[in-house]
Design an enzyme around this catalytic site. Structure first.
Site, PDB file in Angstrom:
ATOM      1  N   CYS A   2     -84.490  41.139  28.920  1.00  0.00           N
ATOM      2  CA  CYS A   2     -85.519  40.368  28.250  1.00  0.00           C
ATOM      3  C   CYS A   2     -86.616  41.323  27.770  1.00  0.00           C
ATOM      4  O   CYS A   2     -86.560  42.513  28.029  1.00  0.00           O
ATOM      5  CB  CYS A   2     -86.093  39.365  29.216  1.00  0.00           C
ATOM      6  SG  CYS A   2     -84.879  38.657  30.335  1.00  0.00           S
ATOM      7  N   ARG A  27     -83.795  42.582  20.301  1.00  0.00           N
ATOM      8  CA  ARG A  27     -82.972  42.668  21.496  1.00  0.00           C
ATOM      9  C   ARG A  27     -82.252  41.360  21.796  1.00  0.00           C
ATOM     10  O   ARG A  27     -81.379  41.319  22.655  1.00  0.00           O
ATOM     11  CB  ARG A  27     -83.839  43.031  22.698  1.00  0.00           C
ATOM     12  CG  ARG A  27     -84.518  44.378  22.557  1.00  0.00           C
ATOM     13  CD  ARG A  27     -85.721  44.442  23.444  1.00  0.00           C
ATOM     14  NE  ARG A  27     -85.338  44.291  24.831  1.00  0.00           N
ATOM     15  CZ  ARG A  27     -85.115  45.306  25.646  1.00  0.00           C
ATOM     16  NH1 ARG A  27     -85.262  46.518  25.212  1.00  0.00           N
ATOM     17  NH2 ARG A  27     -84.764  45.105  26.883  1.00  0.00           N
ATOM     18  N   TRP A  74     -83.778  36.426  28.127  1.00  0.00           N
ATOM     19  CA  TRP A  74     -82.334  36.409  27.883  1.00  0.00           C
ATOM     20  C   TRP A  74     -81.761  35.857  29.178  1.00  0.00           C
ATOM     21  O   TRP A  74     -81.763  36.526  30.208  1.00  0.00           O
ATOM     22  CB  TRP A  74     -81.857  37.826  27.583  1.00  0.00           C
ATOM     23  CG  TRP A  74     -80.382  38.024  27.567  1.00  0.00           C
ATOM     24  CD1 TRP A  74     -79.592  38.395  28.620  1.00  0.00           C
ATOM     25  CD2 TRP A  74     -79.496  37.884  26.457  1.00  0.00           C
ATOM     26  NE1 TRP A  74     -78.281  38.493  28.222  1.00  0.00           N
ATOM     27  CE2 TRP A  74     -78.194  38.183  26.916  1.00  0.00           C
ATOM     28  CE3 TRP A  74     -79.681  37.525  25.117  1.00  0.00           C
ATOM     29  CZ2 TRP A  74     -77.081  38.147  26.073  1.00  0.00           C
ATOM     30  CZ3 TRP A  74     -78.567  37.497  24.295  1.00  0.00           C
ATOM     31  CH2 TRP A  74     -77.288  37.802  24.760  1.00  0.00           C
ATOM     32  N   ASN A 100     -87.886  41.062  34.238  1.00  0.00           N
ATOM     33  CA  ASN A 100     -86.573  41.422  33.679  1.00  0.00           C
ATOM     34  C   ASN A 100     -85.723  41.902  34.837  1.00  0.00           C
ATOM     35  O   ASN A 100     -86.213  42.674  35.659  1.00  0.00           O
ATOM     36  CB  ASN A 100     -86.681  42.578  32.679  1.00  0.00           C
ATOM     37  CG  ASN A 100     -87.358  42.159  31.407  1.00  0.00           C
ATOM     38  OD1 ASN A 100     -87.663  40.995  31.224  1.00  0.00           O
ATOM     39  ND2 ASN A 100     -87.603  43.123  30.534  1.00  0.00           N
ATOM     40  N   GLY A 101     -84.467  41.501  34.866  1.00  0.00           N
ATOM     41  CA  GLY A 101     -83.586  41.956  35.939  1.00  0.00           C
ATOM     42  C   GLY A 101     -83.045  40.781  36.729  1.00  0.00           C
ATOM     43  O   GLY A 101     -83.046  39.642  36.244  1.00  0.00           O
ATOM     44  N   GLU A 482     -57.839  49.058  22.541  1.00  0.00           N
ATOM     45  CA  GLU A 482     -59.288  48.985  22.327  1.00  0.00           C
ATOM     46  C   GLU A 482     -59.787  50.236  21.594  1.00  0.00           C
ATOM     47  O   GLU A 482     -60.644  50.154  20.712  1.00  0.00           O
ATOM     48  CB  GLU A 482     -59.989  48.798  23.679  1.00  0.00           C
ATOM     49  CG  GLU A 482     -61.505  48.763  23.636  1.00  0.00           C
ATOM     50  CD  GLU A 482     -62.098  47.707  22.715  1.00  0.00           C
ATOM     51  OE1 GLU A 482     -61.370  46.851  22.207  1.00  0.00           O
ATOM     52  OE2 GLU A 482     -63.326  47.779  22.477  1.00  0.00           O
ATOM     53  N   LYS A 486     -61.754  50.187  18.012  1.00  0.00           N
ATOM     54  CA  LYS A 486     -63.086  50.789  17.836  1.00  0.00           C
ATOM     55  C   LYS A 486     -63.076  51.745  16.652  1.00  0.00           C
ATOM     56  O   LYS A 486     -63.953  51.714  15.810  1.00  0.00           O
ATOM     57  CB  LYS A 486     -63.526  51.564  19.082  1.00  0.00           C
ATOM     58  CG  LYS A 486     -64.073  50.826  20.252  1.00  0.00           C
ATOM     59  CD  LYS A 486     -65.342  50.061  20.076  1.00  0.00           C
ATOM     60  CE  LYS A 486     -65.087  48.683  19.529  1.00  0.00           C
ATOM     61  NZ  LYS A 486     -64.965  47.591  20.444  1.00  0.00           N
ATOM     62  N   GLU A 489     -62.656  49.878  13.196  1.00  0.00           N
ATOM     63  CA  GLU A 489     -63.714  48.977  12.743  1.00  0.00           C
ATOM     64  C   GLU A 489     -64.992  49.699  12.334  1.00  0.00           C
ATOM     65  O   GLU A 489     -65.708  49.222  11.470  1.00  0.00           O
ATOM     66  CB  GLU A 489     -64.011  47.873  13.763  1.00  0.00           C
ATOM     67  CG  GLU A 489     -64.824  48.264  14.975  1.00  0.00           C
ATOM     68  CD  GLU A 489     -65.224  47.071  15.837  1.00  0.00           C
ATOM     69  OE1 GLU A 489     -65.090  47.167  17.047  1.00  0.00           O
ATOM     70  OE2 GLU A 489     -65.671  46.045  15.293  1.00  0.00           O
ATOM     71  N   HIS A 505     -39.087  53.198  18.408  1.00  0.00           N
ATOM     72  CA  HIS A 505     -38.403  52.056  17.802  1.00  0.00           C
ATOM     73  C   HIS A 505     -38.925  51.783  16.394  1.00  0.00           C
ATOM     74  O   HIS A 505     -38.837  50.655  15.908  1.00  0.00           O
ATOM     75  CB  HIS A 505     -38.547  50.829  18.710  1.00  0.00           C
ATOM     76  CG  HIS A 505     -37.942  51.050  20.060  1.00  0.00           C
ATOM     77  ND1 HIS A 505     -36.576  51.045  20.269  1.00  0.00           N
ATOM     78  CD2 HIS A 505     -38.506  51.355  21.245  1.00  0.00           C
ATOM     79  CE1 HIS A 505     -36.335  51.310  21.548  1.00  0.00           C
ATOM     80  NE2 HIS A 505     -37.496  51.509  22.158  1.00  0.00           N
ATOM     81  N   LYS A 604     -71.329  40.025  13.942  1.00  0.00           N
ATOM     82  CA  LYS A 604     -71.357  40.154  15.398  1.00  0.00           C
ATOM     83  C   LYS A 604     -70.762  38.922  16.077  1.00  0.00           C
ATOM     84  O   LYS A 604     -70.022  39.028  17.034  1.00  0.00           O
ATOM     85  CB  LYS A 604     -72.799  40.368  15.865  1.00  0.00           C
ATOM     86  CG  LYS A 604     -72.943  40.551  17.365  1.00  0.00           C
ATOM     87  CD  LYS A 604     -72.330  41.870  17.817  1.00  0.00           C
ATOM     88  CE  LYS A 604     -72.255  42.020  19.312  1.00  0.00           C
ATOM     89  NZ  LYS A 604     -71.240  43.025  19.706  1.00  0.00           N
TER      90      LYS A 604
HETATM   91  C1  F6R Z   1     -64.972  44.442  18.261  1.00  0.00           C
HETATM   92  C2  F6R Z   1     -65.655  43.177  18.476  1.00  0.00           C
HETATM   93  C3  F6R Z   1     -64.922  41.925  18.212  1.00  0.00           C
HETATM   94  C4  F6R Z   1     -65.280  40.865  19.269  1.00  0.00           C
HETATM   95  C5  F6R Z   1     -64.635  39.526  18.909  1.00  0.00           C
HETATM   96  C6  F6R Z   1     -64.889  38.487  19.984  1.00  0.00           C
HETATM   97  O1  F6R Z   1     -65.778  45.519  18.592  1.00  0.00           O
HETATM   98  O2  F6R Z   1     -66.801  43.146  18.834  1.00  0.00           O
HETATM   99  O3  F6R Z   1     -63.559  42.142  18.176  1.00  0.00           O
HETATM  100  O4  F6R Z   1     -64.825  41.318  20.506  1.00  0.00           O
HETATM  101  O5  F6R Z   1     -65.140  39.073  17.695  1.00  0.00           O
HETATM  102  O6  F6R Z   1     -66.236  38.241  20.140  1.00  0.00           O
HETATM  103  P1  F6R Z   1     -66.771  37.515  21.423  1.00  0.00           P
HETATM  104  O7  F6R Z   1     -66.503  38.406  22.592  1.00  0.00           O
HETATM  105  O8  F6R Z   1     -68.229  37.322  21.174  1.00  0.00           O
HETATM  106  O9  F6R Z   1     -66.032  36.222  21.552  1.00  0.00           O
END
Ligand code: F6R
Length: 609
Positions: A2, A27, A74, A100-101, A482, A486, A489, A505, A604
């Site tokens: 927060c 944030r 938060w 916060n915490g 993963e 990363k 993307e 294969h 996001k």
């Molecule tokens: C990749 C990424 C996305 C999310 C996906 C699910 O770095 O951030 O692949 O993981 O859109 O999002 P959440 O976890 O918010 O359901």
């Protein structure tokens, strides 16, 4: 995570509190509030929603006074609501507190305080603090803060206001940031530098175990026993934008570096070092309920889906319950065979991903028990699921998920231990070793983060390549997925992850001179086979970077270069091995001049299908 602000001086506090909080908006938060002292009383105003909602609420009766504290919340304990918003006060309104915490032992403290006649209004852990202040106040604000800090356990940055001693604000810190901004005849408090940078660049950065008695004309810093601490002034030279990122160039890098703390926060109160207890009071599962489960489904998207794949390995290996992992957008339309003999676990950082939410609803419609692992308290997914376990990663701002992923792995791991313990499927010694290993993870993450030069070199050398491959077996394969996501993307390099044994294969045809291949080799039971696969790509001209455990001499013999992670149990390796891959993606994207925090075409939170 927060936001906190505080002001004491000659000017009105409210304008600074609101401005300071607005500088922390990036944030993420779900509610906001301020408390200002005036004429023997503390006036508290707070509400759920954005700061604008608070501003609207204040029109016509803005708190007057030159001492005040503010907070953007938060949620961690208790949903976002007016009542749960900070500041919190005791029954008499003498003390106001922002925090916060996480106060780990708030439950027993709350029960004791209720017995003594205190009335609690919120569901938060924080509210115990002002009540404790009222309970122990003996006419000495400072001494009472020390007393209360000796009682509470957990992590905090805490800021206290006392109507009986309004000439000071007291604040203290443990595992959460707190800075004091030094002005002339006025001083500021904030959880983060952006909140105060427009007022002053001279600061005291509080260290863990320190508290500060902040008055208009002086700031006195002590340890928790009252011994004075000689603080050096830290002059902030960052511009406002860099300050938001804590001095890091991008949010993604900041979030990668936050992982040790996020893991600690997510573990807090859940694992006991002393007696191997796993505490997940959120779940009311019985051995009987678990024994009747025919199957567990794990459903998620993107990075969270990759965390689900790791979760499948964990649950199947330790608890011996069959697990199916599904991409949420597939699950919801594929007529899955799921009913009341099944448990559906959804994983989502945001708690708002439309496909995951709809998959959860579908599982519920078909009678399955449901559980969510999410980072956002009160999110749609948290509200929809029968049960919720929260990751405490704090707001994740960069589009590429990093700290959410590692905390999701932590939850999947302790969940698997919890299930296997309830079912009597894990030996005490194994449980003990794993718990001790998990508790070492934050330190081991630090170690990786302190030695990033080899990763930077590799990223710089191969940033111009068009394709990259990630190989691994078993849990290494899950991490490879993963790592590839990363890289693609944020750097836009085409990256594919393959189960190392699957390459021949078909995909082996793509391996040619100079193609970078990242080979994860952290799993002892498939190590030799992985090395054979490594040799297959190397002999076809691939440049191989190996990710292995410290002391692995064999990997160094075969790979072109090696990045190591600290020695860890094979089950724990994914939580460490992903960090070099996150950094590799980050530095490759940086070298290619990409917009790291906001990659093209991506959002996001994906709230559309
Ligand atoms: C990749 C990424 C996305 C999310 C996906 C699910 O770095 O951030 O692949 O993981 O859109 O999002 P959440 O976890 O918010 O359901």
């Amino acid at each position: 995570m927060c936001g906190i602000v505080g002001y004491i001086g000659r000017h009105q506090a409210t304008p600074f509190l609101l401005e300071g909080l607005s500088k922390l908006e990036y944030r993420g938060y779900d509610s906001a509030g301020i408390a200002v002292y005036h004429d023997g009383k503390i006036d508290v105003e707070k509400c759920v929603g954005r700061l604008d909602a608070l501003r609207q609420k204040l029109i016509g009766h803005e708190p007057v006074g030159t001492v005040g504290i503010g907070h953007t919340r938060w949620a961690t304990h208790g949903k976002p609501s007016d009542i749960n918003a900070h500041p919190h006060v005791d029954d008499t309104g003498m003390f106001a507190v922002v925090h916060n915490g996480i106060i780990e032992n708030y439950m027993p403290l709350k029960q004791e305080l209720v017995k003594k006649g205190h009335h609690f209004k919120s569901q938060t852990d924080t509210e115990v603090v002002p009540h404790l202040m009222a309970e122990y106040y003996n006419g000495d604000f400072e001494a009472t803060v020390r007393k209360v800090l000796s009682i509470i356990k957990g992590s905090y940055s805490l800021v206290f206001l006392c109507a009986k001693e309004p000439d000071k604000i007291i604040c203290a810190k443990k595992n959460n940031p707190l800075v004091i901004g030094l002005g002339k005849g006025e001083n500021y408090i904030a959880s983060d530098i952006p909140a105060i940078i427009s007022k002053t660049r001279d600061t005291y950065i509080l260290a863990d175990g320190e508290m500060a008695i902040v008055m208009a004309d002086s700031v006195r810093v002590t340890d928790l026993n009252g011994k004075p601490v000689d603080k050096k002034v830290f002059r902030v030279t960052w511009d406002a934008e860099a300050a938001e990122k804590g001095g890091f160039e991008h949010f993604m890098l900041k979030e990668i570096y936050e992982q040790p703390k996020c893991v600690r926060d997510t573990l807090r109160g859940r694992l006991s070092r002393e007696n191997d207890e796993i505490s997940l009071p959120e779940l009311n599962w019985t051995p009987d309920f678990l024994k009747k489960l025919r199957k567990i489904f794990i459903v998620a998207c993107g990075t969270a889906y990759h965390a689900g794949i790791v979760g499948k390995y964990y649950i199947e290996k330790m608890a011996r319950i069959p697990v199916e992992v599904d991409i949420a957008s597939e699950f919801r339309y594929r007529d899955p065979i799921i009913d009341d003999s099944c448990l559906c676990i959804v994983i989502s950082q945001s708690g708002e991903t439309s496909d995951t939410l709809e998959a959860l609803k579908e599982a519920k419609r078909r009678g399955a028990a449901t559980m969510a692992v999410t980072n956002v308290v009160g999110s749609s997914i948290a509200r929809e699921a029968d049960q919720v376990i929260y990751t405490y990663a704090g707001p994740e701002i960069a589009v590429a998920s990093t700290k959410a992923y590692t905390t999701q792995l932590i939850i999947m791991l302790i969940l698997s231990l919890y299930i296997s313990k309830l079912l009597g499927k894990i030996e005490d010694k194994r449980l003990h070793d794993l718990i001790q290993g998990i508790l070492r993870i934050p330190e081991q993450m630090h170690e990786i983060l302190e030695n990033v030069d080899p990763i930077k070199v590799f990223a710089a050398n191969y940033a111009s390549c068009e394709d990259a491959f990630f190989l691994g077996r078993s849990l290494d394969y899950a991490v490879a997925l993963e790592g590839a996501l990363k890289l693609k993307e944020i750097s836009y390099i085409h990256a594919e992850a393959y189960a190392a044994g699957e390459l021949k294969h078909g995909t082996l045809a793509l391996i040619e001179e100079g193609v970078p291949v990242i080979v994860l080799a952290t799993q002892p039971h498939v190590y030799d086979k992985t090395i054979s696969n490594l040799q297959e790509v190397k002999s076809r001209g691939a440049i191989v970077i190996g990710i292995g455990m410290q002391g692995d001499k064999e990997l160094a013999k075969h790979a072109n270069s090696v990045i190591t992670i600290p020695q860890a149990d094979e089950e724990l390796a994914p939580i460490l091995a992903v960090i070099p891959l996150q950094l590799l993606a980050y530095y490759a994207a940086l070298a290619r001049g990409c917009d790291v925090d906001k990659p093209r075409n991506l959002a996001k939170s994906v709230t559309v299908e």
